[in-house]
Design a protein around this motif. Sequence first.
Motif, PDB file in Angstrom:
ATOM      1  N   ALA A 280       0.850  -1.189   0.000  1.00 15.40           N
ATOM      2  CA  ALA A 280       0.000   0.000   0.000  1.00 15.40           C
ATOM      3  C   ALA A 280       0.888   1.242   0.000  1.00 15.40           C
ATOM      4  CB  ALA A 280      -0.933  -0.023   1.221  1.00 15.40           C
ATOM      5  N   THR A 281       0.827   2.036   1.058  1.00 13.02           N
ATOM      6  CA  THR A 281       1.671   3.228   1.183  1.00 13.02           C
ATOM      7  C   THR A 281       2.441   3.141   2.487  1.00 13.02           C
ATOM      8  OG1 THR A 281       0.075   4.585   2.415  1.00 13.02           O
ATOM      9  CG2 THR A 281      -0.127   4.549   0.005  1.00 13.02           C
ATOM     10  N   MET A 282       3.287   4.140   2.728  1.00  9.85           N
ATOM     11  CA  MET A 282       4.127   4.128   3.917  1.00  9.85           C
ATOM     12  C   MET A 282       3.328   4.208   5.217  1.00  9.85           C
ATOM     13  SD  MET A 282       5.698   8.010   3.774  1.00  9.85           S
ATOM     14  CE  MET A 282       6.527   7.781   2.208  1.00  9.85           C
ATOM     15  N   GLY A 283       2.037   4.524   5.131  1.00  8.12           N
ATOM     16  CA  GLY A 283       1.255   4.654   6.349  1.00  8.12           C
ATOM     17  C   GLY A 283       0.049   3.750   6.431  1.00  8.12           C
ATOM     18  N   GLU A 284      -0.099   2.826   5.475  1.00 11.19           N
ATOM     19  CA  GLU A 284      -1.306   2.000   5.436  1.00 11.19           C
ATOM     20  C   GLU A 284      -0.966   0.525   5.241  1.00 11.19           C
ATOM     21  OE1 GLU A 284      -4.468   4.834   3.268  1.00 11.19           O
ATOM     22  OE2 GLU A 284      -2.537   4.679   2.269  1.00 11.19           O
ATOM     23  N   ALA A 285      -1.916  -0.323   5.582  1.00 13.01           N
ATOM     24  CA  ALA A 285      -1.681  -1.763   5.572  1.00 13.01           C
ATOM     25  C   ALA A 285      -1.523  -2.305   4.157  1.00 13.01           C
ATOM     26  CB  ALA A 285      -2.825  -2.478   6.275  1.00 13.01           C
ATOM     27  N   SER A 286      -0.506  -3.155   3.976  1.00 10.38           N
ATOM     28  CA  SER A 286      -0.332  -3.940   2.762  1.00 10.38           C
ATOM     29  C   SER A 286      -1.016  -5.286   2.965  1.00 10.38           C
ATOM     30  CB  SER A 286       1.162  -4.122   2.471  1.00 10.38           C
ATOM     31  OG  SER A 286       1.791  -2.878   2.276  1.00 10.38           O
ATOM     32  N   VAL A 287      -1.011  -6.127   1.926  1.00 11.66           N
ATOM     33  CA  VAL A 287      -1.729  -7.400   2.035  1.00 11.66           C
ATOM     34  C   VAL A 287      -0.956  -8.543   1.378  1.00 11.66           C
ATOM     35  CG1 VAL A 287      -4.005  -6.288   2.092  1.00 11.66           C
ATOM     36  CG2 VAL A 287      -3.056  -7.040  -0.092  1.00 11.66           C
TER      37      VAL A 287
END
Length: 444
Positions: A280-287
């Motif tokens: 995602a981004t540097m501040g949000e959850a990836s999956v």
Amino acid sequence: MNEIPITVRGVVDDRAVAQLRRCAEAGNAVAGVLCADGHVGYSQPIGGAIAYPDHLSPSGVGYDIGCGNKAVRTDLRTDDVRADLPRVMDEIVDRISFGMGRKNDEPVDHPVLEQIRHADFRAQRSMVQSAANQLGTVGAGNHYVDLFAGDDGFLWVGVHFGSRGFGHKTASGFLAMAAGRGFKDKVPDGEMDGPPVLFALDSELGQAYLSAMELAGAYAYAGRDVVVDKVLEILGAEATHTVHNHHNYAWRETHHGVDAWVVRKGCTPAFPGQEGFVGATMGEASVILRGRDGVDTDELLASTVHGAGRLMSRTQAAGRIANRMECSDRNCPFWVSMGQFRDARERAGAEDGRFTLCPEHPSGKMVKRRGRVKEGSIDFSAVQAALTTEGIELRGGAADEAPGAYKRLDEVLAAHADSVEVLHRLVPIGVAMAPADTVDPYKD
């Protein structure tokens, strides 16, 4: 000729859809897909996949051949690492090189370098030393090394980058040859909305590109392996599960009953049961996601998103850096554009180096320096403060990679919910990227 089926998911720019259709029609494609993170790219849109029966496309694969993601679950519990996280992130940026043209300060040997020394496409052999120098470096732009708190309680490591200068020079060389030049000749980039560069598979160029692309892909895989292994060494951890994919590459697959080369630019392969790591981004959850069982893979060419997808261009987000004329007093913020300075100097009939426009230092002079000539929409200082509040250790990064410059990954994934399922959510706790003063020429 039958109309080529084009599938578009989510809300994407009409210009990107037009790019995809143009590329598909030029190569008499079986089908084309634009995923929900899609946006305009060089010739072929990022987030686009096209199935060509008889062609490969170096402009479709792009300059960063084999760019992709790797994620590993470690044997460490996240809670056992948090207290030591600042030191770990400091060591990551101290031991792993980020940025354009950077060399690895801890050179490594790897079998892929021997493959380059004996490359079937001979021009790649001369790049072995630079490839060795950069093996295990990350690059700039949206490339990163992240630590995540997995929803399973374990610490995960995730990386995103590609084949570095080796892949860029390979792609540039083939685009030059497609224009009738030599492999090492410089040619200007084509028009963003120009037609794709296509090589017939049965041509000499097509066979040479296939071999060279596969080697650049192997180099990209090796680089991500080296970086992840170094992070595991820093952590004193072992990997218990691995997910590893290219998203800039071409594979031979069967879709709509036709064997074709599926050229994915910013697309994660997602066959039923196949896992992928999507950042995602540097501040949000990836999956960590997986292709759903029982899905017809023809409609989406077994492809899904590779990230959240840009909402702003880099210039919109961060502004523009260029040469400008600044007051020679380093503590003075005064500056004007190069054009303003030249016009004013010409009107004043001044030619000596003491000419200045600065009202605070009328006896001084002005000097040419790199600086911001256009403000961006993102206040990166505010972003950094917010990430600190959220407990995220950020090293490097810039406004053009801030969360506000991107779509929301959850919304993007919702457009693909029928074909992929989310297995794990990974919340960033440590993010390492190239610092803001680096520039990455490699295009997705």
